[in-house]
Design a protein around this motif. Sequence first.
Motif, PDB file in Angstrom:
ATOM      1  N   VAL A  13       6.963 -53.918 -15.977  1.00  0.00           N
ATOM      2  CA  VAL A  13       7.765 -55.054 -15.517  1.00  0.00           C
ATOM      3  C   VAL A  13       6.990 -56.322 -15.859  1.00  0.00           C
ATOM      4  N   ASP A  17      11.378 -60.390 -15.199  1.00  0.00           N
ATOM      5  CA  ASP A  17      12.118 -59.151 -14.933  1.00  0.00           C
ATOM      6  C   ASP A  17      12.536 -59.004 -13.474  1.00  0.00           C
ATOM      7  N   LEU A  21      16.141 -57.656 -12.187  1.00  0.00           N
ATOM      8  CA  LEU A  21      16.230 -56.412 -11.433  1.00  0.00           C
ATOM      9  C   LEU A  21      16.826 -56.637 -10.052  1.00  0.00           C
ATOM     10  N   TYR A  40       6.668 -53.560  -7.703  1.00  0.00           N
ATOM     11  CA  TYR A  40       6.951 -52.937  -8.993  1.00  0.00           C
ATOM     12  C   TYR A  40       5.762 -52.121  -9.501  1.00  0.00           C
ATOM     13  N   ALA A  45      10.313 -51.306 -16.499  1.00  0.00           N
ATOM     14  CA  ALA A  45      11.616 -51.879 -16.819  1.00  0.00           C
ATOM     15  C   ALA A  45      12.277 -50.988 -17.866  1.00  0.00           C
ATOM     16  N   VAL A  47      14.720 -50.997 -20.892  1.00  0.00           N
ATOM     17  CA  VAL A  47      15.218 -51.978 -21.852  1.00  0.00           C
ATOM     18  C   VAL A  47      16.114 -51.269 -22.861  1.00  0.00           C
ATOM     19  N   LYS A  51      17.440 -55.930 -23.869  1.00  0.00           N
ATOM     20  CA  LYS A  51      17.752 -56.471 -22.548  1.00  0.00           C
ATOM     21  C   LYS A  51      17.336 -55.508 -21.450  1.00  0.00           C
ATOM     22  N   VAL A  52      16.806 -56.073 -20.356  1.00  0.00           N
ATOM     23  CA  VAL A  52      16.455 -55.264 -19.192  1.00  0.00           C
ATOM     24  C   VAL A  52      17.748 -54.820 -18.518  1.00  0.00           C
ATOM     25  N   LEU A  55      15.504 -50.144 -13.827  1.00  0.00           N
ATOM     26  CA  LEU A  55      14.133 -49.856 -13.431  1.00  0.00           C
ATOM     27  C   LEU A  55      13.980 -48.356 -13.236  1.00  0.00           C
ATOM     28  N   THR A  88      16.525 -42.317 -20.073  1.00  0.00           N
ATOM     29  CA  THR A  88      15.425 -42.904 -19.314  1.00  0.00           C
ATOM     30  C   THR A  88      14.642 -41.829 -18.571  1.00  0.00           C
TER      31      THR A  88
END
Length: 157
Positions: A13, A17, A21, A40, A45, A47, A51-52, A55, A88
């Motif tokens: 992060v 961010d 978030l 955090y 993060a 991405v 772009k974020v 999490l 993810t």
Amino acid sequence: MELRGNKVVLRPVADGDPEILDRIVREPEVAAWWSPPDDYEDALAVVHQGKVIGLVQYAEESDPEFRRAGIDIFLTAKRHGEGLGADTVRTLARWLVEEKGHHRLTIDPAAANATAIRCYGRVGFKPVGVMRAYWRNHRTGVWEDGLLMDLLADELT
């Protein structure tokens, strides 16, 4: 540290961010299951296309007799249904197994969160059992059930 999945990049992060978030975690579809994180630490993060979008965080049990890691994730509702959550979780799971040496991973979605449960199943997580009155819903104050799921290193898809 930067972890690359098929569709996402996981990175620490960075400045700016937390504001993004915080907006994501307040989206109604996300807020139904998440309260804003306290910090955090041990979080990355998520991405996608620069772009974020969310999490992912992990926690490690270091006792050698019980060594394992747990995973938690949230993504913006705008990107649900695109396979980004599974990418993810799979990306972080591979790192936890291959680089950190964990043989077992856990994840504990709300028992009513069918979308998350399907996502984790695609990665190879299997239901272990329902944890009754496991998490307190920050919106209602009601204790709700969670589903404990686990994944052994050789089951990672």
